[in-house]
Design a protein around this motif. Structure first.
Motif, PDB file in Angstrom:
ATOM      1  N   VAL A   1      42.919  59.230  89.388  1.00 65.01           N
ATOM      2  CA  VAL A   1      43.269  58.440  88.120  1.00 65.01           C
ATOM      3  C   VAL A   1      43.266  56.867  88.642  1.00 65.01           C
ATOM      4  O   VAL A   1      42.590  56.087  88.073  1.00 65.01           O
ATOM      5  N   THR A   2      43.932  56.616  89.866  1.00 69.29           N
ATOM      6  CA  THR A   2      44.234  55.046  90.249  1.00 69.29           C
ATOM      7  C   THR A   2      42.757  55.036  90.734  1.00 69.29           C
ATOM      8  O   THR A   2      42.488  53.688  90.301  1.00 69.29           O
ATOM      9  N   CYS A   3      42.021  55.709  91.352  1.00 67.29           N
ATOM     10  CA  CYS A   3      40.772  55.034  91.854  1.00 67.29           C
ATOM     11  C   CYS A   3      39.730  54.765  90.752  1.00 67.29           C
ATOM     12  O   CYS A   3      39.141  53.874  90.519  1.00 67.29           O
ATOM     13  N   PHE A   4      39.672  55.651  89.741  1.00 67.09           N
ATOM     14  CA  PHE A   4      38.759  55.290  88.703  1.00 67.09           C
ATOM     15  C   PHE A   4      39.340  54.507  87.899  1.00 67.09           C
ATOM     16  O   PHE A   4      38.322  53.701  87.038  1.00 67.09           O
ATOM     17  N   THR A   5      40.437  54.057  87.722  1.00 68.44           N
ATOM     18  CA  THR A   5      40.980  52.987  86.921  1.00 68.44           C
ATOM     19  C   THR A   5      40.467  51.418  87.899  1.00 68.44           C
ATOM     20  O   THR A   5      40.107  50.731  87.110  1.00 68.44           O
ATOM     21  N   LEU A   6      40.695  51.643  89.111  1.00 68.69           N
ATOM     22  CA  LEU A   6      40.009  50.592  89.876  1.00 68.69           C
ATOM     23  C   LEU A   6      38.707  50.272  89.550  1.00 68.69           C
ATOM     24  O   LEU A   6      38.219  49.281  89.736  1.00 68.69           O
ATOM     25  N   VAL A   7      37.881  51.443  89.573  1.00 63.82           N
ATOM     26  CA  VAL A   7      36.519  51.281  89.290  1.00 63.82           C
ATOM     27  C   VAL A   7      36.203  50.577  87.904  1.00 63.82           C
ATOM     28  O   VAL A   7      35.567  49.545  88.009  1.00 63.82           O
ATOM     29  N   GLY A   8      36.940  50.829  86.926  1.00 61.28           N
ATOM     30  CA  GLY A   8      36.864  50.313  85.838  1.00 61.28           C
ATOM     31  C   GLY A   8      37.211  48.605  85.609  1.00 61.28           C
ATOM     32  O   GLY A   8      36.666  47.801  85.332  1.00 61.28           O
ATOM     33  N   LEU A   9      38.281  48.525  86.183  1.00 65.02           N
ATOM     34  CA  LEU A   9      38.712  47.159  86.533  1.00 65.02           C
ATOM     35  C   LEU A   9      37.608  46.313  87.272  1.00 65.02           C
ATOM     36  O   LEU A   9      37.484  45.088  87.096  1.00 65.02           O
ATOM     37  N   TRP A  10      37.231  47.137  88.182  1.00 70.42           N
ATOM     38  CA  TRP A  10      36.139  46.206  89.260  1.00 70.42           C
ATOM     39  C   TRP A  10      34.958  46.042  88.373  1.00 70.42           C
ATOM     40  O   TRP A  10      34.222  45.021  88.387  1.00 70.42           O
ATOM     41  N   TRP A  11      34.431  46.976  87.358  1.00 68.24           N
ATOM     42  CA  TRP A  11      33.353  46.461  86.592  1.00 68.24           C
ATOM     43  C   TRP A  11      33.620  45.200  85.619  1.00 68.24           C
ATOM     44  O   TRP A  11      32.716  44.751  85.281  1.00 68.24           O
ATOM     45  N   THR A  12      34.808  45.113  85.175  1.00 60.68           N
ATOM     46  CA  THR A  12      35.342  44.061  84.436  1.00 60.68           C
ATOM     47  C   THR A  12      35.214  42.811  85.241  1.00 60.68           C
ATOM     48  O   THR A  12      34.660  41.735  84.732  1.00 60.68           O
ATOM     49  N   VAL A  13      35.528  42.911  86.593  1.00 65.13           N
ATOM     50  CA  VAL A  13      35.385  41.651  87.343  1.00 65.13           C
ATOM     51  C   VAL A  13      34.036  41.225  87.434  1.00 65.13           C
ATOM     52  O   VAL A  13      33.575  39.985  87.506  1.00 65.13           O
ATOM     53  N   ILE A  14      33.168  42.238  87.638  1.00 65.86           N
ATOM     54  CA  ILE A  14      31.594  41.863  87.992  1.00 65.86           C
ATOM     55  C   ILE A  14      31.196  41.587  86.588  1.00 65.86           C
ATOM     56  O   ILE A  14      30.156  40.509  86.480  1.00 65.86           O
ATOM     57  N   GLU A  15      31.611  41.916  85.406  1.00 61.79           N
ATOM     58  CA  GLU A  15      30.951  41.323  84.247  1.00 61.79           C
ATOM     59  C   GLU A  15      31.486  39.976  84.098  1.00 61.79           C
ATOM     60  O   GLU A  15      30.697  39.164  83.364  1.00 61.79           O
ATOM     61  N   ARG A  16      32.536  39.372  84.585  1.00 56.43           N
ATOM     62  CA  ARG A  16      33.017  38.043  84.540  1.00 56.43           C
ATOM     63  C   ARG A  16      32.466  37.227  85.361  1.00 56.43           C
ATOM     64  O   ARG A  16      32.467  36.173  85.598  1.00 56.43           O
ATOM     65  N   HIS A  17      31.427  37.712  86.176  1.00 56.95           N
ATOM     66  CA  HIS A  17      30.891  36.995  87.356  1.00 56.95           C
ATOM     67  C   HIS A  17      29.387  37.304  87.587  1.00 56.95           C
ATOM     68  O   HIS A  17      28.922  37.794  88.356  1.00 56.95           O
TER      69      HIS A  17
END
Length: 164
Positions: free
Chosen positions: A12-28
């Protein structure tokens, strides 16, 4: 904590971090335009995705160790290959301690691959292969966090100049 609970929480933690990373990429969006930054961002993505996949497969069937062993071995080989490629790309441009020490990621993935191939080796340290692999996954996530932080803290022109 029992191993089932650990691997559930890790997945759960890792897949949450994947989703957060997608958000970071979207903002850059500039990161997607720069081939080096795109590769480095993909490396961070895999650093969260692969431990998540391994943790999920560790829970599939406790009675069938072939499932976790094969999935850990395949994921570790993919992680090693990707990390070695990133070390080559990053050579001479790595500034932070995590990027300079990216080779440690290869070592941790190698330990996971060995545990998948030869689970009995974990008895040397008095545990099971899944227990030893859980420690390795924790180390991977710590290293991934450091790599993500250093990548995000670079100025936009730093990596581009290094790739010229």
């Amino acid at each position: 904590m029992d191993l089932s609970g650990f691997y559930s929480l890790m997945a759960v933690t890792c897949f949450t971090l994947v989703g957060l990373w997608w958000t970071v990429i979207e903002r850059h969006p500039r990161w997607k335009a720069d081939p080096l930054r795109r590769r480095l961002a993909g490396g961070v993505y895999l650093s969260f995705l692969l431990p998540g996949l391994m943790s999920t497969f560790a829970q599939v069937d406790a009675g069938n160790p072939l499932i976790w062993r094969s999935s850990f071995t395949v994921a570790a080989v993919v992680g090693m290959a990707n990390t070695v490629r990133l070390i080559g790309v990053d050579r001479g441009t790595a500034r932070g301690p995590f990027r300079r020490s990216r080779w440690l990621v290869v070592v941790v993935y190698a330990v996971i691959a060995v545990l998948g191939l030869f689970p009995g080796i974990a008895s040397v340290v008095g545990g099971t292969a899944l227990q030893a692999a859980s420690i390795a996954l924790i180390l991977l996530i710590v290293l991934a966090h450091g790599l993500a932080w250093e990548f995000m803290m670079e100025s936009d022109d730093t990596t581009t100049k290094a790739s010229d």
